[in-house]
Structure formats: structure tokens, C-alpha cells
Scaffold this active site. Structure first.
Site, PDB file in Angstrom:
ATOM      1  N   THR A 216     -52.614  15.185 -67.553  1.00 28.52           N
ATOM      2  CA  THR A 216     -52.928  15.655 -66.214  1.00 28.52           C
ATOM      3  C   THR A 216     -53.189  14.404 -65.413  1.00 28.52           C
ATOM      4  OG1 THR A 216     -54.019  17.642 -67.027  1.00 28.52           O
ATOM      5  CG2 THR A 216     -54.771  16.860 -64.915  1.00 28.52           C
ATOM      6  N   VAL A 245     -54.306  29.702 -66.930  1.00 29.01           N
ATOM      7  CA  VAL A 245     -54.741  28.760 -65.897  1.00 29.01           C
ATOM      8  C   VAL A 245     -55.746  27.818 -66.546  1.00 29.01           C
ATOM      9  CG1 VAL A 245     -55.982  28.532 -63.707  1.00 29.01           C
ATOM     10  CG2 VAL A 245     -54.366  30.408 -64.040  1.00 29.01           C
ATOM     11  N   GLY A 268     -57.857  16.840 -70.182  1.00 28.96           N
ATOM     12  CA  GLY A 268     -58.102  17.209 -71.573  1.00 28.96           C
ATOM     13  C   GLY A 268     -58.219  18.709 -71.719  1.00 28.96           C
TER      14      GLY A 268
END
Ligand code: ASP
Length: 363
Positions: A216, A245, A268
Site C-alpha cells: 500500500t 474493504v 500491512g
């Protein structure tokens, strides 16, 4: 800052100064005196965000708004087909569909915009920024998010690169027990024939490590007026259950910014971050006087303490997954900590872009 907070802040500053004088090794040398006035422009990001912080910093120098600067910074990573954790080229869900999550929070207006499970749009952070700017809502999900983006002129395109498709096919052929559906022996719930569940206090031990593919980009920035914003964008957990999500688009979980205190973000295992409101907690901890690194570490301790499932713990009882927290304070102090060794973060200020080690909670 009110007097009490200011006092706490200054007390913490002297503690940091004492620790530094005692030669305590922090991954970051505090260039800014904590408690001092902000010294922007400054941008921090997860370790994969070196180009993002450099771009954001250049834009801040030109006087660009902090939210715009970070969204344009992370866009470089979102559009990079070789980064398989974000935007175009991101790893797909278990059905082979790339679903992206992102959030943006703008300090000066305290407004947030988020999209979750958006498909076919390369740059979800830019869409999240438009939700913030053009609507009275905070979060759009799935089809609605894609339609909103298309209405604004974002191009719809297939995000599954050949490389990601091949990785997905390999996973499909081999996944066995390593998908996100818990096997009966991994659940800490037992069900009777009517479907009534009972929570079993101690789940059956299963210490096998679960290989998560995570990745990310988080980015926070501070300008020379002391304004700050945060942004997180991701393709989420690879091979996730469709519709899943993660923490990245959830305000307070994968990202939070408060113009009076600071900004924080997480990468993470999103499930763990959501269940502890990780980024909101980091900002709260900074407000209570912790340095950014201390605040990140305190969040990870909270997560570790609240992790109960054996499948998520190693034989020492420590979480076997990675979470990395990033935090930046309004005075320009910044830091990062990770659950397991290996986390890194990127910084850009007038010393230029560089990558630093996050401080691990467990060795
Ligand atoms: N936090 C992201 C999520 O859970 C994944 C990651 O950071 O790797 O969706």
C-alpha cells in the site's frame, strides 16, 4: 494548542531530547525541536513512496495545497504497473478482479474523501480527493464509486496486468488452505446444526504462518503554513474475498489527519488496523505528548495486545503479521514503527528524498 496540551507536548519534547542526549538510537534523528513551530514543507510515505514524497515536496514548494500534493505524489505509484500493491498492476481479488481502496483527509478543512472496492480506475486517490471536494459525502464504494469517477472524466480501463494475472493464476492453482475463508479448525466459533454460534475462548492452536501479500502507499505532508493532509491508496490484500474493504479507505484506520496535531497512516494487515483504529490512535497518542515514533509503537503494542487468534500469533505469542505505522506531527517531527523487522519509510524535506528504517516492535 491549549495550555494543557502544550505543557504535555513540551514535557514530551524534553523527554525526547533527554533520550537523544543519552544516545538512545532512534531510526530518525529529530531535526526539528519537538514543540517548536512547524518546519514544512515535509512529506513522508511508506517505503515504496520515495518518488511520491519527492513529487509532493516539489509541489508543496510551489505552494500547492497539501492534499493535492500528496495525491499527485502517490499517483506516480498508482500508475506504475510494476508496483503490484497499488493501483494499476495491483494484485486482484480471488476472482481475478482488481478492486482498489483509497482515502484522503485534508487538514485545513478537516474533510475526508474515500473510495472502496472501486474497479477499472487507475488512480483511486484522485477519485477520493474528488469525493472530498465535490460531494457532501465521505465514502463511495463499488459501482457507485466507479460511476462517480467516470462521470468526472476518469478513464475506465482494465487494471489487471499480465504479470498480476499470471500471479493470480498461480495462486488459484496452489491456494489450498491459504485463502481468506477460515477452515473450521481456524475459527474461534463453533456452530450447532441450527447455525447458532458459540465463541470458544481459546481457539484451537494453529501456528502456521499465513502468507499475506500486502502493500500500500501512505503519504502525509505538511506545508510551510503548518497545514497538513494524509492519503492512503492500495489494491488491498491480494486474492481477498470480493467486496473486502481494508483499512486504507477507512478514516481513522488506514489514515487520519488532524490539522491541530498531525497525520498518521498504516500499511500491512488491514484487519488488525481497523480493529484498533490505528491511525486515529496514533494521532491521539501524539496529542497526548508522544513523539511520532512512540505513537506508532504504542499503536502496534495495542494491536499486539488485542490479537487473540492463534493463527495470527507465532510461538512466542507475538503477531506473525506485519503492520507498519507512519506518523508526522504538526511541528515537523516524524517517525515510523513496524510490528516485525523490515518496515521502511520515505521522507522528503529540504535534505532531499531518502528512505529510513521503521523501528520494529518485535525482533
Ligand atoms: N493495509 C492494506 C489492506 O489491508 C494492505 C497493505 O497495506 O498491504 O488492504
Amino acid at each position: 494548542m491549549n495550555n494543557i496540551n502544550r505543557r504535555r507536548f513540551l514535557a514530551a519534547s524534553s523527554l525526547t531530547a533527554i533520550a537523544a542526549a543519552a544516545g538512545k538510537t532512534n531510526a530518525v534523528t529529530w531535526r526539528h525541536e519537538p514543540g517548536d513551530d512547524h518546519r514544512g514543507p515535509l512529506a513522508i510515505a511508506s517505503g515504496n513512496g520515495l518518488k511520491a514524497v519527492e513529487r509532493a515536496w516539489e509541489l508543496l514548494k510551489q505552494g500547492r495545497d497539501t492534499a493535492e500534493a500528496i495525491v499527485l505524489g502517490v499517483k506516480i505509484v498508482e500508475e506504475d504497473p510494476n508496483d503490484m500493491s497499488v493501483g494499476y498492476g495491483g494484485l486482484p481479488n480471488e476472482r481475478g478482479v482488481v478492486q482498489l481502496d483509497s482515502s484522503v483527509m485534508h487538514g485545513p478543512t478537516h474533510k475526508a474523501g474515500c473510495v472502496a472496492c472501486i474497479e477499472n480506475i487507475k488512480t483511486p486517490a484522485s477519485v477520493a480527493l474528488e469525493v472530498l471536494r465535490r460531494t457532501d459525502h465521505v465514502m463511495l464504494v463499488g459501482k457507485g464509486a466507479t460511476e462517480f469517477a467516470v462521470a468526472l472524466g476518469f478513464k475506465e480501463e482494465n487494471l489487471l496486468t499480465e504479470r498480476a494475472r499470471k500471479a493470480w493464476l498461480r495462486w488459484k492453482a496452489n491456494h489450498g488452505p491459504n485463502d481468506d475463508w477460515l477452515n473450521p479448525e481456524q475459527m474461534d466459533w463453533k456452530f450447532d446444526e441450527n447455525g447458532n454460534g458459540t465463541h470458544t475462548a481459546v481457539a484451537q492452536a494453529d501456528t502456521s504462518e499465513i502468507p499475506y501479500t500486502t502493500g500500500t502507499i501512505h503519504c502525509s505532508a505538511l506545508n510551510d503554513k503548518g497545514e497538513l493532509s494524509g492519503c492512503t491508496t492500495t489494491s488491498g490484500l491480494s486474492y481477498k474475498i470480493p467486496g473486502r474493504v481494508g483499512d486504507s479507505p477507512i478514516i481513522g484506520a488506514g489514515m487520519y489527519a488532524d490539522n491541530q496535531i498531525g497525520s498518521a497512516g498504516a500499511t500491512g494487515r488491514g484487519e488488525a488496523v481497523i480493529q484498533s483504529c490505528g491511525s486515529f490512535l496514533a494521532v491521539q497518542f501524539m496529542d497526548m505528548g508522544m513523539t511520532p515514533t512512540e505513537a506508532c509503537t504504542a499503536v502496534l503494542k495495542r494491536i499486539a495486545d488485542r490479537t487473540k487468534q492463534h493463527r495470527l500469533l507465532n510461538d512466542k505469542g507475538e503477531p506473525n503479521f506485519q503492520v507498519t505505522m507512519y506518523a508526522m506531527r504538526k511541528d515537523g517531527a516524524f517517525g515510523s514503527a513496524c510490528m516485525r523487522p523490515g518496515g521502511t519509510f520515505a521522507v522528503c524535506d529540504d535534505e532531499g528524498p531518502r528512505r529510513l528504517q521503521s523501528v520494529p516492535l518485535f525482533g
